[in-house]
Design a protein around this motif. Structure first.
Motif, PDB file in Angstrom:
ATOM      1  N   ALA A   1       0.824  -1.137  -0.101  1.00 39.57           N
ATOM      2  CA  ALA A   1      -0.021  -0.064   0.041  1.00 39.57           C
ATOM      3  C   ALA A   1       0.809   1.103  -0.068  1.00 39.57           C
ATOM      4  CB  ALA A   1      -0.950   0.193   1.266  1.00 39.57           C
ATOM      5  N   GLY A   2       0.448   2.190  -0.757  1.00 39.20           N
ATOM      6  CA  GLY A   2       1.201   3.543  -1.016  1.00 39.20           C
ATOM      7  C   GLY A   2       2.512   3.360  -1.754  1.00 39.20           C
TER       8      GLY A   2
ATOM      9  N   THR B   1      -4.120   3.086  -1.063  1.00 39.92           N
ATOM     10  CA  THR B   1      -4.325   2.910   0.236  1.00 39.92           C
ATOM     11  C   THR B   1      -5.388   1.474   0.347  1.00 39.92           C
ATOM     12  OG1 THR B   1      -4.206   5.268   0.419  1.00 39.92           O
ATOM     13  CG2 THR B   1      -5.436   3.897   2.256  1.00 39.92           C
TER      14      THR B   1
ATOM     15  N   THR C   1      -8.275  -0.560   1.435  1.00 41.66           N
ATOM     16  CA  THR C   1      -9.657  -0.425   1.890  1.00 41.66           C
ATOM     17  C   THR C   1     -10.161  -2.121   2.073  1.00 41.66           C
ATOM     18  OG1 THR C   1     -10.866  -0.702  -0.087  1.00 41.66           O
ATOM     19  CG2 THR C   1     -10.046   1.454   0.258  1.00 41.66           C
TER      20      THR C   1
END
Length: 155
Positions: free
Chosen positions: A77-78, A114, A116
Motif C-alpha cells: 500500500a502506498g 490505500t 480498503t
C-alpha cells in the motif's frame, strides 16, 4: 495497416496477486488482471462475408516475474514500482491471450493506493504489443485502474 484497438472498451474488474515463479533463487509475484468480456471487429476478416465473426476479448492480462518486496497488501500500500521493458533485466513477463496468441505486454509502472475493505487500488501502466503476434491491431499504451486482491487459497 493494423487497426486501432478499442482501448475504451477495456473494463477491468479486479486483479489477483499470487506467488510467482522463482527467478535466480528469489521468489517473485504473479498477477492476473481480469476484464469484462466484449466483442470487437476483426481487422483480419471481411466484415461483409457471410462467415464473418467478431473477435471476443475475454482473457486476463497475465503478469509474471514481478519483483515486489512482499505479497502482503499492507506492505505494498502506498508504494510505486517501476520496471524496464522486455528484454532488459528485471522486466515483467506480461501477456494477453488474444487472437490465438500470447501478445506481449510491457508493464513499466505499478502504483498501489490505500488499502480498503474491498482490496488495494492498483494502477498498471504500460504498452500492449498487439502487432507482435499479427493480431491485426496496433500497439498501444494504456493505464489500467482496478482493485487488487490476494488470490483465494494463497497465504
Amino acid at each position: 495497416m493494423d487497426a486501432v484497438f478499442p482501448v475504451e472498451q477495456l473494463r477491468p474488474l479486479h486483479a489477483e496477486l499470487f506467488p510467482g515463479p522463482q527467478l535466480e533463487g528469489r521468489h517473485t509475484a504473479s498477477c492476473e488482471v481480469h476484464f469484462a468480456p466484449f466483442e470487437l471487429p476483426n481487422p483480419n476478416d471481411d466484415v461483409t462475408s457471410e462467415d464473418y465473426e467478431p473477435l471476443s476479448f475475454e482473457s486476463p492480462l497475465r503478469l509474471d516475474f514481478i519483483d515486489l518486496p512482499s505479497l502482503n497488501l499492507n506492505v505494498l500500500a502506498g508504494q510505486t514500482f517501476t520496471f524496464p521493458t522486455n528484454p532488459e533485466p528485471g522486466y515483467i513477463d506480461g501477456s494477453i491471450y488474444f487472437v490465438g496468441a500470447h501478445n506481449p505486454v510491457d508493464i513499466t509502472r505499478i502504483t498501489f493506493g490505500t488499502l480498503t475493505e474491498h482490496g488495494l487500488p492498483v494502477t498498471f501502466e504500460g504498452t500492449w504489443q498487439m502487432e507482435f503476434e499479427a493480431s491485426g491491431f496496433q500497439a498501444f499504451e494504456t493505464t489500467i485502474h482496478t482493485t487488487l486482491q490476494r488470490r483465494a487459497g494463497t497465504a
